[in-house]
Enzyme design. Sequence first.
Site, PDB file in Angstrom:
ATOM      1  N   CYS A 182      -0.749   5.021   2.912  1.00 47.92           N
ATOM      2  CA  CYS A 182      -1.251   4.097   3.930  1.00 47.92           C
ATOM      3  C   CYS A 182      -0.197   3.952   5.036  1.00 47.92           C
ATOM      4  O   CYS A 182       1.003   4.080   4.792  1.00 47.92           O
ATOM      5  CB  CYS A 182      -1.542   2.738   3.309  1.00 47.92           C
ATOM      6  SG  CYS A 182      -2.268   1.553   4.478  1.00 47.92           S
ATOM      7  N   CYS A 232      -3.461  -4.024   0.405  1.00 46.95           N
ATOM      8  CA  CYS A 232      -3.798  -3.127   1.516  1.00 46.95           C
ATOM      9  C   CYS A 232      -4.772  -3.821   2.467  1.00 46.95           C
ATOM     10  O   CYS A 232      -5.893  -4.174   2.085  1.00 46.95           O
ATOM     11  CB  CYS A 232      -4.414  -1.829   0.983  1.00 46.95           C
ATOM     12  SG  CYS A 232      -4.744  -0.627   2.293  1.00 46.95           S
ATOM     13  N   HIS A 250      -1.813   1.169  -2.111  1.00 44.60           N
ATOM     14  CA  HIS A 250      -0.895   0.054  -2.385  1.00 44.60           C
ATOM     15  C   HIS A 250      -1.686  -1.241  -2.466  1.00 44.60           C
ATOM     16  O   HIS A 250      -2.691  -1.419  -1.769  1.00 44.60           O
ATOM     17  CB  HIS A 250       0.189  -0.045  -1.306  1.00 44.60           C
ATOM     18  CG  HIS A 250      -0.336  -0.467   0.036  1.00 44.60           C
ATOM     19  ND1 HIS A 250      -0.186  -1.748   0.525  1.00 44.60           N
ATOM     20  CD2 HIS A 250      -1.026   0.208   0.976  1.00 44.60           C
ATOM     21  CE1 HIS A 250      -0.754  -1.823   1.723  1.00 44.60           C
ATOM     22  NE2 HIS A 250      -1.269  -0.668   2.023  1.00 44.60           N
ATOM     23  N   ASP A 262       0.636   1.298   6.318  1.00 44.43           N
ATOM     24  CA  ASP A 262       1.294   0.003   6.106  1.00 44.43           C
ATOM     25  C   ASP A 262       2.820   0.150   6.117  1.00 44.43           C
ATOM     26  O   ASP A 262       3.375   1.036   5.448  1.00 44.43           O
ATOM     27  CB  ASP A 262       0.828  -0.565   4.751  1.00 44.43           C
ATOM     28  CG  ASP A 262       1.275  -2.002   4.535  1.00 44.43           C
ATOM     29  OD1 ASP A 262       2.502  -2.240   4.473  1.00 44.43           O
ATOM     30  OD2 ASP A 262       0.405  -2.881   4.428  1.00 44.43           O
ATOM     31  N   ARG A 311       5.109  -1.288   4.741  1.00 39.51           N
ATOM     32  CA  ARG A 311       5.841  -1.508   3.492  1.00 39.51           C
ATOM     33  C   ARG A 311       5.858  -0.276   2.585  1.00 39.51           C
ATOM     34  O   ARG A 311       6.621  -0.214   1.636  1.00 39.51           O
ATOM     35  CB  ARG A 311       5.216  -2.691   2.727  1.00 39.51           C
ATOM     36  CG  ARG A 311       5.329  -4.000   3.489  1.00 39.51           C
ATOM     37  CD  ARG A 311       4.434  -5.071   2.911  1.00 39.51           C
ATOM     38  NE  ARG A 311       3.017  -4.751   3.103  1.00 39.51           N
ATOM     39  CZ  ARG A 311       2.013  -5.556   2.766  1.00 39.51           C
ATOM     40  NH1 ARG A 311       2.278  -6.724   2.203  1.00 39.51           N
ATOM     41  NH2 ARG A 311       0.759  -5.196   2.975  1.00 39.51           N
TER      42      ARG A 311
HETATM   43 CO    CO Z   1      -2.754  -0.291   3.373  1.00 39.02          CO
END
Ligand code: CO
Length: 208
Positions: free
Chosen positions: A41, A100, A97, A43, A45
């Site tokens: 992803c 999400c 993750h 994202d 993190r």
């Molecule tokens: Co995500």
Amino acid sequence: MDLNKVFKNNDQWIKEKLALDPNFFSDLGKGQSPELLFIGCSDSRVSAEELMGLGPGDVFVHRNIANMVISIDLNAMSVVNYAVNFLKVNHVIVCGHYECGGVKAAMQSADLGILNPWLRNIRDVYRIHKNELNSISDEDKKYERLVELNVKEQCVNLIKTAAVQKAYRDRGLQVHGWVFDVHTGKLIDLKIDFEKYLKDIMEIYHLD
Ligand code: CO
């Protein structure tokens, strides 16, 4: 954030790498032969190499919202084809993750514009696994399970491609489904039975 800091960090990073290995960057300049393709992803993190303790040259990386593998996404399909056919990676990993935002957004009744067709693919995952998901009363647990099932379905989407089918047949390429738990930092192997799914779907999706 002061972007000058980024360049200072970069100088420091170069020094650290060269202290450990004076040839680090001259070797890096010679080419790449990563063994892993990581599809994660976007994202902030989910830092692909860092969370795996790997570095430059180790992993071919593709990231998009909710780690999707969509058959008409020219970007993802180019990455998969290049990594599998030319770099000849041995492992393709789909890494979702928990927490999400893409998966959460997909389950809300909101018009998100250009994100609608993208997130609709996650609604399709929900539809396929509706009975299991609807039986989970705890909302957080339900989202976590949807994250896992989405990873599983994206692995299945990888198996539908000619590149993966051919590389499995010719040299035993493996597909893996993982989840990164942002609460603990733990990387979880969903232990997706790649060969079982391959067998299950080949009747319909066999290409090569
Ligand atoms: Co995500």
